[in-house]
Design an enzyme around this catalytic site. Structure first.
Site: not given
Ligand code: GLY
Ligand code: MN
Ligand code: MN
Length: 434
Positions: A256, A267, A350, A357, A380, A401, A403
């Site tokens: 990540d 991200d 987010h 964020h 994600e 995960r 994302e």
């Molecule tokens: N890397 C932080 C998130 O995925 O929110």
């Molecule tokens: Mn992330």
């Molecule tokens: Mn994230």
């Protein structure tokens, strides 16, 4: 980012604040790491959003409707000796000439000048509580004016929260911001692909991280947050940060990472088998997460609510967990009781922007916000399986995960990170191609 973009933002904000307001926005302080060594400087996101001015020890002041100039900057003065050590400064002349301030003053004069600018304005718009060292100074200026009230000075009556007003602007990304997000996403895609090619059994998590960071720096970008490079069981620790374990033959690696380029963040997460082949259990979990992610992306459409992608992901994850035997019961009631949270304990995304964020309310008037064109978000979902007697052993310590970064468009979501492999077969091919 062009200079006029910052001017547009200030004008927009000033329209919202009105002529009886004065807005005060300080730059980020230089933060000390230890001794006389500072952390790398990162401008405050609000200050950057309104000014584009990259230096510390600066304060922006907005005075809507002021005939002699609405936009003032207080900045460090030029200083030959200090510039020899730390690099060039813009000085007040540069603040006007290069950054478009209507007027600019040395920061050392702020105590003398700012109270006079507050006089006659009824409202100070300032983010109280966000700038520890600066808060008492703002209060000091207001109190000094109030003391003079009996001499006929009209002091501001109200200190209003400023961040919230700017948050509503930051939530809608302009064309230039969308381009910046696309660039950050593109560099991040390259970095993760490079790391996925590199990873192999016996490598260390930090060596994989080095590949990511190399690719970021090659594009003059930095990590937007501390990357998570989590092999095997480490993937089940949500905020794993040590990144110092060796990768085993049968491990998945959850990676990540996202870069920050021109102050805009990406991200991204991919999860892949370091040996180049998913085990049947790993693949089964992976396919559920992928289906959940695709279902969530499909719900990230203008007119839908913020929570719709999450609800779609929860439905697919819960059905999937029942199918592979990790949850027992009717999916509808497992969703209602929140049973899925044992394996999927976080939310599905987010806002994304200057901050990874990013700012912006998720609910408005008690209801989930309606998604609109120009908003940017991550999608994600994940599944994380801790060892337990209720779970067959082949699923223990699997953490997956996936994302991606999205931009809400008029005709559906634009997946900014779509170029990065995520179908299980494509992932295997990429990892094997190393
Ligand atoms: N890397 C932080 C998130 O995925 O929110
Ligand atoms: Mn992330
Ligand atoms: Mn994230």
């Amino acid at each position: 980012m062009e200079r006029k973009e910052f001017g547009r933002r200030r004008a927009q904000l000033m329209r919202l604040l009105g002529r009886d307001s004065i807005a005060i926005v300080p730059a980020a302080p230089v933060r000390r790491r230890n001794g006389d060594i500072p952390y790398a400087y990162r401008q405050d996101s609000y200050f950057h959003y309104l000014t584009g001015f990259p230096e510390p020890e600066a304060v922006a002041v907005l005075l809507p409707g002021r005939p002699q100039g609405e936009y003032l900057l207080f900045v460090r003065e030029r200083d030959r000796l200090k510039e020899d050590w730390d690099g060039p400064r813009s000085g007040p002349d540069g603040a006007v000439g290069l950054f478009g301030a209507d007027d600019a003053f040395p920061i050392v004069d702020i105590d003398e000048i700012l109270p006079g600018l507050m006089e006659g304005r009824s409202r100070i718009c300032y983010s109280m509580g966000a700038h520890e060292e600066f808060d008492p100074r703002v209060l000091g200026w207001v109190n000094a004016l109030r003391v003079q009230a009996r001499h006929g000075v009209s002091a501001p009556q109200e200190i209003a929260a400023l961040a919230h007003v700017i948050d509503d602007l930051r939530l809608y990304k302009s064309r230039a911001e969308q381009a910046a997000l696309r660039k950050a996403a593109q560099v991040t895609v390259g970095a993760l692909r490079r790391a996925m090619r590199f990873a192999r059994p016996g490598a260390m998590e930090y060596e994989v991280l080095a590949e990511v960071v190399h690719e970021f720096k090659r594009h003059n970008a930095d990590p937007a947050y501390h990357p998570i490079v989590a092999g095997g069981a480490n993937a089940c620790t949500m905020h794993y940060s040590a990144n110092d374990a060796v990768l085993g033959e049968g491990d998945l690696l959850l990676l990540d990472a996202g870069c920050e380029l021109d102050c805009y963040a990406a991200d991204v997460t991919r999860t892949f088998p370091v040996g180049g082949r998913f085990s049947p259990a790993q693949r089964a979990v992976y396919e559920v997460v992928l289906r959940a992610q695709l279902a969530a992306i499909d719900k990230a459409r203008a007119g839908n609510h913020w929570n719709d992608p999450h609800e779609a992901a929860v439905r697919v994850v819960t059905h999937g967990l029942v199918e592979i035997g990790l949850l027992k019961g009717r999916p509808a009631s497992l969703i209602k009781t929140g049973a899925y949270r044992e394996f999927f304990g976080h939310r599905t995304g987010h806002w994304l922007g200057l901050d990874v964020h990013d700012v912006g309310d998720y609910k408005v008037g008690g209801e989930w916000r309606v998604l609109e064109p120009g908003m940017s978000l991550t999608v994600e979902p994940g599944i994380y399986i801790r060892p337990s007697t209720k779970v067959p052993k082949e699923f223990w310590n699997i953490g997956v995960r996936i994302e991606d970064d999205l931009l809400i468009g008029r005709d559906g979501p634009e997946v900014l990170t779509a170029a990065l492999e995520k179908e299980a077969d494509a992932i295997e091919r990429l990892v094997q191609a190393s």
